[in-house]
Design an enzyme around this catalytic site. Structure first.
Site, PDB file in Angstrom:
ATOM      1  CD  GLU A 155      38.265  44.129  46.732  1.00  8.23           C
ATOM      2  OE1 GLU A 155      37.709  43.135  46.234  1.00  8.23           O
ATOM      3  OE2 GLU A 155      38.819  45.026  46.050  1.00  8.23           O
ATOM      4  CG  ASP A 201      38.638  35.763  43.473  1.00  5.53           C
ATOM      5  OD1 ASP A 201      38.590  36.974  43.202  1.00  5.53           O
ATOM      6  OD2 ASP A 201      38.121  35.264  44.486  1.00  5.53           O
TER       7      ASP A 201
END
Length: 261
Positions: A44, A55
């Protein structure tokens, strides 16, 4: 069946998908190559963004380092074209970033560009399912799997819709929290993966908070594999050389291989 799905279905061991923030260190492509050689089933690739919704602090630090080095989405993506790997790449980004890669063509141009540089999958977590039909259709046309996320908060009907719409694999969030290292695997991780696996023939991969080998093994009791990100990015932002991070990927691979598929 997408190239990404075919590759993951053919794996005989629990799946391992490391996360790498593009541009986080000057030799970040060496990390991508090293992760592939260490046994990753897919990799990824994150793109730096100033306002991520999922995030956590570690990945945000990695993004800041990449941006501070002048990293921008389009040039970083183009660097991936230098790679010749037998491991599929999956780009993770946000809708606003996707719109900037080819500003005159929007998300459609972004998907075309991913296909042109050999990327096999894409994750855009802030694009709502209800607004994603055109995006998913275009992704299918150009051969890029549109991976969708299933969260523990989703009821069975919602999980079923997500599983039906996803391509490549279904990405299960272990908990209703942003990415980051955790002391323990969330109690919702296995239950969510178990529910989704009962609804789809796609591989089901658990991420968010997979911080140790023990977490990965526990998650794979129900999921087909795991994504590991913050533990690797924390090593990099703290100054570890790429070789040490590759060794960490290899340690996860050995542990998962020891239990078989």
């Amino acid at each position: 069946m997408s190239v990404l799905e075919r590759r993951l279905r053919d794996a005989r061991e629990p799946l391992l998908i490391p996360y790498v923030m593009a541009g986080v260190v000057p030799d970040w492509l060496d990390l991508v190559r090293g992760a592939a050689e260490a046994g990753a089933d897919a990799i990824e690739i994150g793109l730096p963004f100033s306002d991520p919704m999922l995030d956590g602090p570690t990945v945000q630090r990695a993004a800041a380092l990449a941006a501070g080095r002048g990293g921008r989405p389009r040039p970083l993506l183009d660097e991936l074209a230098e790679l010749d790997l037998d491991v599929p790449l999956v780009v993770m980004t946000y809708a606003n970033v996707a719109m900037t890669v080819t500003p005159d063509r929007g998300v459609s141009g972004f998907l075309d560009h991913l296909a042109a540089i050999g990327v096999r999958g894409v994750i855009v977590p802030d694009l709502p399912l209800e607004e994603s039909a055109e995006y998913r259709a275009r992704a299918a046309e150009v051969g890029v799997a549109a991976v969708l996320l299933a969260a523990p908060s989703c009821d069975d009907d919602r999980c079923r819709e997500i599983a039906r719409a996803s391509s490549g694999f279904v990405y299960c969030m272990s908990s209703m929290r942003i990415t980051g290292e955790r002391a323990d695997l969330a109690t919702t991780a296995r239950e969510t993966a178990r529910r989704v696996k009962g609804m789809t023939g796609l591989p089901v991969v658990t991420g968010f908070g997979i911080s140790t080998v023990e977490h990965a093994l526990e998650a794979c009791a129900d999921a087909d594999g795991v994504v590991i990100g913050s533990v690797l990015m924390r090593m990099l932002v703290d100054g570890a050389p790429v070789a040490d991070v590759v060794d960490e990927v290899a340690a996860f691979r050995r542990a998962l291989s020891s239990v078989g598929g």
